[in-house]
Design an enzyme around this catalytic site. Structure first.
Site, mmCIF file in Angstrom:
data_model
loop_
_atom_site.group_PDB
_atom_site.id
_atom_site.type_symbol
_atom_site.label_atom_id
_atom_site.label_comp_id
_atom_site.label_asym_id
_atom_site.label_seq_id
_atom_site.Cartn_x
_atom_site.Cartn_y
_atom_site.Cartn_z
ATOM 1 N N SER A 94 -44.296 79.756 -3.906
ATOM 2 C CA SER A 94 -44.461 80.817 -5.055
ATOM 3 C C SER A 94 -45.755 80.884 -5.598
ATOM 4 O O SER A 94 -45.958 81.770 -6.068
ATOM 5 C CB SER A 94 -43.300 80.084 -6.041
ATOM 6 O OG SER A 94 -43.866 78.899 -7.058
ATOM 7 N N ASN A 95 -46.465 79.293 -6.156
ATOM 8 C CA ASN A 95 -47.714 79.622 -5.786
ATOM 9 C C ASN A 95 -49.066 80.623 -4.295
ATOM 10 O O ASN A 95 -49.741 80.899 -4.843
ATOM 11 C CB ASN A 95 -48.511 78.247 -5.532
ATOM 12 C CG ASN A 95 -48.438 77.200 -7.561
ATOM 13 O OD1 ASN A 95 -48.983 77.958 -7.843
ATOM 14 N ND2 ASN A 95 -47.572 76.007 -7.400
ATOM 15 N N ARG A 105 -52.318 59.703 10.288
ATOM 16 C CA ARG A 105 -53.120 60.271 9.355
ATOM 17 C C ARG A 105 -54.275 61.299 9.644
ATOM 18 O O ARG A 105 -53.533 62.614 9.849
ATOM 19 C CB ARG A 105 -53.128 59.739 8.399
ATOM 20 C CG ARG A 105 -53.296 61.047 7.078
ATOM 21 C CD ARG A 105 -53.672 60.420 5.391
ATOM 22 N NE ARG A 105 -52.494 59.685 5.394
ATOM 23 C CZ ARG A 105 -50.927 60.141 4.024
ATOM 24 N NH1 ARG A 105 -50.907 61.376 4.092
ATOM 25 N NH2 ARG A 105 -49.962 59.088 4.471
ATOM 26 N N HIS A 129 -50.670 70.582 -9.633
ATOM 27 C CA HIS A 129 -49.926 69.780 -9.993
ATOM 28 C C HIS A 129 -49.203 70.292 -11.355
ATOM 29 O O HIS A 129 -50.311 70.979 -12.198
ATOM 30 C CB HIS A 129 -50.857 68.569 -10.168
ATOM 31 C CG HIS A 129 -50.184 66.779 -10.471
ATOM 32 N ND1 HIS A 129 -49.468 66.631 -8.994
ATOM 33 C CD2 HIS A 129 -49.299 66.758 -11.320
ATOM 34 C CE1 HIS A 129 -48.651 65.770 -9.585
ATOM 35 N NE2 HIS A 129 -48.753 65.382 -11.287
ATOM 36 N N ASP A 173 -54.150 62.955 -6.690
ATOM 37 C CA ASP A 173 -54.277 63.477 -8.317
ATOM 38 C C ASP A 173 -55.495 63.471 -9.143
ATOM 39 O O ASP A 173 -55.226 63.778 -10.252
ATOM 40 C CB ASP A 173 -53.078 63.677 -9.037
ATOM 41 C CG ASP A 173 -52.082 64.557 -7.894
ATOM 42 O OD1 ASP A 173 -52.185 64.919 -7.122
ATOM 43 O OD2 ASP A 173 -50.761 63.393 -8.240
ATOM 44 N N GLU A 177 -48.166 77.566 -13.989
ATOM 45 C CA GLU A 177 -49.327 77.428 -12.087
ATOM 46 C C GLU A 177 -50.019 78.669 -11.567
ATOM 47 O O GLU A 177 -50.516 78.691 -11.371
ATOM 48 C CB GLU A 177 -48.132 76.713 -11.557
ATOM 49 C CG GLU A 177 -47.630 75.534 -11.751
ATOM 50 C CD GLU A 177 -47.012 74.936 -11.249
ATOM 51 O OE1 GLU A 177 -47.167 74.652 -10.154
ATOM 52 O OE2 GLU A 177 -46.446 73.685 -10.956
HETATM 53 C C1 GAR Z 1 -45.173 73.102 -6.868
HETATM 54 O O1 GAR Z 1 -44.217 73.220 -9.152
HETATM 55 C C2 GAR Z 1 -46.476 71.944 -8.032
HETATM 56 O O2 GAR Z 1 -47.380 71.929 -8.573
HETATM 57 C C3 GAR Z 1 -46.152 71.507 -7.578
HETATM 58 O O3 GAR Z 1 -44.972 71.678 -6.059
HETATM 59 C C4 GAR Z 1 -44.753 72.676 -6.805
HETATM 60 C C5 GAR Z 1 -44.585 73.919 -5.582
HETATM 61 O O4 GAR Z 1 -43.808 74.943 -5.260
HETATM 62 N N1 GAR Z 1 -46.983 70.202 -6.155
HETATM 63 C C6 GAR Z 1 -46.268 69.060 -6.743
HETATM 64 O O5 GAR Z 1 -46.338 68.649 -6.887
HETATM 65 C C7 GAR Z 1 -47.935 67.947 -5.949
HETATM 66 N N2 GAR Z 1 -47.805 66.842 -6.443
HETATM 67 P P1 GAR Z 1 -44.210 76.387 -4.707
HETATM 68 O O6 GAR Z 1 -44.011 76.246 -3.433
HETATM 69 O O7 GAR Z 1 -42.920 77.487 -5.122
HETATM 70 O O8 GAR Z 1 -46.133 76.382 -4.841
#
Ligand code: GAR
Length: 209
Positions: free
Chosen positions: A19-20, A71, A115, A151, A180
């Protein structure tokens, strides 16, 4: 686009719903963000965010994190794909992998992460649950530059979200997600503006956004 670098080419890394990613695609499509998404890379083939990108005609790559010797090997492969497409700024958008030195050194101060908490509170996984269980009254969303510290890189933008008495992890996560989606394009714009500097751990930007 082989090896050509353009300061406004973004590479987005995802692991899931995206979604981001969608918020960044939207901002770019509607002229709110003067940037082009050059490639979307997922470490998971089943990430639904890949469909969003494909539907919009954006190049996608699945680079499974399993089966690499280390990694570093995986991160080097990511860096190669991003460089190959001329990416200047990497945006982690729900990319649920630790980013190691090989990728950070390939993109110094040019990797952003979003985050779901007001860092430095609640780093790592399940930030919304951490906030709820700790009983804070305000949490939020943070976009930061990625460094070797989990983070812990310089904070570009944050937005607060109140925790309500009857919140669940889902209801709180949903309100944080709205923030976000609002701040990620703004943070990308701020970083692309290049009118910023680092003062110790502080990201010092211009007046905008
Ligand atoms: C979001 O809430 C993002 O902030 C979080 O995962 C979600 C992804 O949503 N990220 C973390 O927690 C990273 N540590 P999305 O796939 O819909 O963008």
């Amino acid at each position: 686009m082989n090896g050509t670098s353009d300061a406004r080419r973004l590479g987005i890394l995802i692991s899931g719903r995206g979604s981001n990613l969608h918020a960044l695609m939207d901002a770019s499509a509607h002229g709110k963000l003067d940037a082009r998404i050059a490639v979307v890379i997922s470490n998971r083939a089943d990430a639904s965010g890949l469909d969003r990108a494909r539907d919009a005609g954006i190049a996608t790559i699945v680079l499974d994190h399993r089966g690499w010797a280390s990694r570093d090997e995986y991160d080097l492969a990511l860096a190669r794909e991003l460089k190959h497409r001329g990416v200047a700024l990497v945006c982690l958008a729900g990319f649920m992998r630790l980013v190691g030195p090989a990728l950070i050194e390939a993109f110094p101060n040019a990797i952003l992460n979003i985050h779901p908490s007001l860092l430095p509170s609640f780093p790592g996984l399940n930030a919304q649950r951490q906030a709820l269980e700790r009983g804070v009254k305000i949490t939020g969303a943070t976009v930061h530059l990625v460094t070797g510290e989990l983070d812990g890189g310089p904070i570009v933008l944050q937005s607060p979200v109140s925790v309500l008495d009857d919140d669940t992890v889902d209801s709180l996560s949903a309100r944080i997600l709205i923030e976000e989606h609002r701040i990620y394009p703004d943070a990308v714009r701020a970083v692309l503006s290049e009118s910023w500097r680092l003062d110790g751990r502080r990201f010092v930007g211009s007046e905008e956004p």
